[in-house]
Enzyme design. Sequence first.
Site, PDB file in Angstrom:
ATOM      1  N   ARG A 137      88.677  87.283-102.863  1.00 17.44           N
ATOM      2  CA  ARG A 137      87.694  86.709-101.947  1.00 17.44           C
ATOM      3  C   ARG A 137      86.985  87.783-101.152  1.00 17.44           C
ATOM      4  NH1 ARG A 137      89.975  81.818 -99.400  1.00 17.44           N
ATOM      5  NH2 ARG A 137      89.039  81.043-101.319  1.00 17.44           N
ATOM      6  N   TYR A 138      87.719  88.782-100.744  1.00 12.92           N
ATOM      7  CA  TYR A 138      87.144  89.863 -99.944  1.00 12.92           C
ATOM      8  C   TYR A 138      86.902  91.060-100.857  1.00 12.92           C
ATOM      9  CZ  TYR A 138      89.105  87.074 -96.090  1.00 12.92           C
ATOM     10  OH  TYR A 138      89.409  86.079 -95.218  1.00 12.92           O
ATOM     11  N   ARG A 141      90.192  93.708-101.141  1.00 12.70           N
ATOM     12  CA  ARG A 141      91.601  93.323-101.232  1.00 12.70           C
ATOM     13  C   ARG A 141      91.761  92.000-101.968  1.00 12.70           C
ATOM     14  NH1 ARG A 141      89.157  92.493 -96.563  1.00 12.70           N
ATOM     15  NH2 ARG A 141      89.809  90.894 -95.073  1.00 12.70           N
ATOM     16  N   CYS A 154     108.360  74.491 -96.942  1.00 15.20           N
ATOM     17  CA  CYS A 154     107.851  74.107 -95.634  1.00 15.20           C
ATOM     18  C   CYS A 154     106.973  72.886 -95.831  1.00 15.20           C
ATOM     19  CB  CYS A 154     107.002  75.228 -95.039  1.00 15.20           C
ATOM     20  SG  CYS A 154     107.791  76.831 -95.156  1.00 15.20           S
ATOM     21  N   CYS A 157     103.167  73.368 -95.969  1.00 15.30           N
ATOM     22  CA  CYS A 157     102.651  74.410 -96.865  1.00 15.30           C
ATOM     23  C   CYS A 157     101.215  74.141 -97.308  1.00 15.30           C
ATOM     24  CB  CYS A 157     103.540  74.527 -98.096  1.00 15.30           C
ATOM     25  SG  CYS A 157     102.989  75.845 -99.207  1.00 15.30           S
ATOM     26  N   ARG A 159      99.751  75.729 -99.719  1.00 18.15           N
ATOM     27  CA  ARG A 159      99.674  75.840-101.188  1.00 18.15           C
ATOM     28  C   ARG A 159     100.570  74.816-101.864  1.00 18.15           C
ATOM     29  NH1 ARG A 159      99.923  81.858-100.851  1.00 18.15           N
ATOM     30  NH2 ARG A 159      97.820  82.172-100.073  1.00 18.15           N
ATOM     31  N   ASP A 355      91.068  79.315 -91.613  1.00 21.22           N
ATOM     32  CA  ASP A 355      90.718  79.709 -92.980  1.00 21.22           C
ATOM     33  C   ASP A 355      89.693  78.672 -93.417  1.00 21.22           C
ATOM     34  OD1 ASP A 355      90.726  81.129 -95.348  1.00 21.22           O
ATOM     35  OD2 ASP A 355      92.913  81.262 -95.421  1.00 21.22           O
ATOM     36  N   LYS A 362      89.062  83.853 -93.623  1.00 19.14           N
ATOM     37  CA  LYS A 362      89.638  83.669 -92.293  1.00 19.14           C
ATOM     38  C   LYS A 362      88.595  83.975 -91.226  1.00 19.14           C
ATOM     39  CE  LYS A 362      94.211  85.049 -93.927  1.00 19.14           C
ATOM     40  NZ  LYS A 362      93.833  85.381 -95.334  1.00 19.14           N
TER      41      LYS A 362
HETATM   42  C1  LIG Z   1      94.424  86.091 -96.108  1.00 18.11           C
HETATM   43  C2  LIG Z   1      93.881  86.586 -97.340  1.00 18.11           C
HETATM   44  C3  LIG Z   1      93.781  87.958 -97.581  1.00 18.11           C
HETATM   45  C4  LIG Z   1      94.233  89.000 -96.578  1.00 18.11           C
HETATM   46  O1  LIG Z   1      93.462  88.921 -95.415  1.00 18.11           O
HETATM   47  P1  LIG Z   1      93.689  89.947 -94.205  1.00 18.11           P
HETATM   48  O2  LIG Z   1      92.812  89.435 -93.120  1.00 18.11           O
HETATM   49  O3  LIG Z   1      93.317  91.293 -94.702  1.00 18.11           O
HETATM   50  O4  LIG Z   1      95.142  89.881 -93.860  1.00 18.11           O
HETATM   51  C5  LIG Z   1      93.233  88.368 -98.761  1.00 18.11           C
HETATM   52  N1  LIG Z   1      92.780  87.488 -99.671  1.00 18.11           N
HETATM   53  C6  LIG Z   1      92.851  86.166 -99.465  1.00 18.11           C
HETATM   54  C7  LIG Z   1      92.320  85.239-100.492  1.00 18.11           C
HETATM   55  C8  LIG Z   1      93.414  85.665 -98.292  1.00 18.11           C
HETATM   56  O5  LIG Z   1      93.491  84.345 -98.095  1.00 18.11           O
HETATM   57  S1  SF4 Z   2     104.556  79.339 -99.712  1.00 15.39           S
HETATM   58 FE1  SF4 Z   2     104.584  77.394 -98.586  1.00 15.39          FE
HETATM   59  S2  SF4 Z   2     106.655  76.583 -98.814  1.00 15.39           S
HETATM   60 FE2  SF4 Z   2     106.709  78.742 -99.390  1.00 15.39          FE
HETATM   61  S3  SF4 Z   2     107.355  79.820 -97.528  1.00 15.39           S
HETATM   62 FE3  SF4 Z   2     105.098  79.831 -97.596  1.00 15.39          FE
HETATM   63  S4  SF4 Z   2     104.486  78.008 -96.417  1.00 15.39           S
HETATM   64 FE4  SF4 Z   2     106.657  77.788 -96.917  1.00 15.39          FE
END
Ligand SMILES: *Cc1c(COP(=O)(O)O)cnc(C)c1O
Ligand code: SF4
Length: 396
Positions: A137-138, A141, A154, A157, A159, A355, A362
């Site tokens: 995305r960025y 990184r 969790c 979560c 994801r 996000d 973010k």
């Molecule tokens: C959070 C995230 C990162 C890392 O972001 P930082 O602000 O550098 O910690 C990189 N790629 C994706 C897709 C993310 O969601």
């Molecule tokens: S990926 Fe989701 S379930 Fe796994 S530790 Fe992170 S928040 Fe919790």
Amino acid sequence: MAASNSSVETQKISIDPALLKKSVIGDYHRIDLWEDVSELEWEDWHWQVKNRIHTKEDISHIIKITPEEEEGIRRSHGRLSAAITPYWAILIDPEDPNCPIRKQAIPTSFELKTSPHEMIDPCAEDRDSPVPGLVHRYPDRVLLLVTEMCFSYCRHCTRRRMVGENKNILDLKNIDKAIDYIRSDRKIRDVLISGGDPLMLEDDVLEEILKKLRAVSQIEVLRIGTRAPVTLPQRITNDLVSMLKKYSPLWISIHFNHPREITKRCKFACDMLADNGFPLGSQTVLLKGINDRPYIMKKLMHELLKIRVRPYYIYQCDPAKGTSHFRTPIATGINIIEKLRGYTTGYAVPTYVVDAPGGGGKIPVGPNYLISEAKDRYTFRNYKKKIYTYAETNED
Ligand SMILES: *Cc1c(COP(=O)(O)O)cnc(C)c1O
Ligand code: SF4
């Protein structure tokens, strides 16, 4: 007791004498499921993973299940599954239905509710994924998802569409494709390894990935995002630490949500990491009824500094389907930052981020300290809401 994950072998480990202190290991004998478990077993992360609790029957040994929890547990199959390490389970206060660990760990029927604006993939990670398991995305990184499994799941979560047992969305065979992709883009200098929890992988499997990434010349830093020090600190073994050390600089981001997660055992694990030179940061999800009061968040940030973890992000709880009962207004997060900045150590103030739904990345949000910006004159307010001006000399 439910056993799962038969591929995980229990192995004998030697524990550090300092750990033999009962106060560090924790009082697990009080739960009948584990009254006969030896300290050697309890300290063995493979034993912990094998003996995670999943079913209503298991969970009823820990707490008196409410009707909402009963339905949540029954229907969690096929969704984000229920799995709780014994270590994490004993942190639940059986007397408190609002226990912050309980709320993060035990499924409830509230997860079955879908609310407007909620999405399967709230941050559009799948759209920005050039290779399965890689999110780019960025510019400089990437996020590399190496497993869909975690020690404990969790309930909030983000994801949850992919995280859980046996989802088989991620395949380590794709790692080579992801690494080829990274190698082909000279701008990528930072790889964040996440999942799931990368520390669910065996040391040698994780090492294989780290080794391949380190062989990519333009990569400067590696990061691992994990919840192990919180949900299974036993995972931080001497062997793991010596393996990871070979791949420095390696930053470790740990997901912490409540001061009660910072036990003596957790501190022991974080000390092993910090003593060995890994910079540690925290990521916290703002969760209704768990950490949405400023005094709890402040306490969490203070406890983190005490274990040498630098607060990094507080996340607005993403609009993932089935998480509306955890979501607070954004004003709640802004107010938390307002109550931290100036009132406590600057290092204890993380960045509150949203996000952006749809994949905007973010976005930092917080109190506004800049009131006006006129010609050569900036007007600010400080943390106590007193007004100050700053005049710029314009030489041109
Ligand atoms: C959070 C995230 C990162 C890392 O972001 P930082 O602000 O550098 O910690 C990189 N790629 C994706 C897709 C993310 O969601
Ligand atoms: S990926 Fe989701 S379930 Fe796994 S530790 Fe992170 S928040 Fe919790």
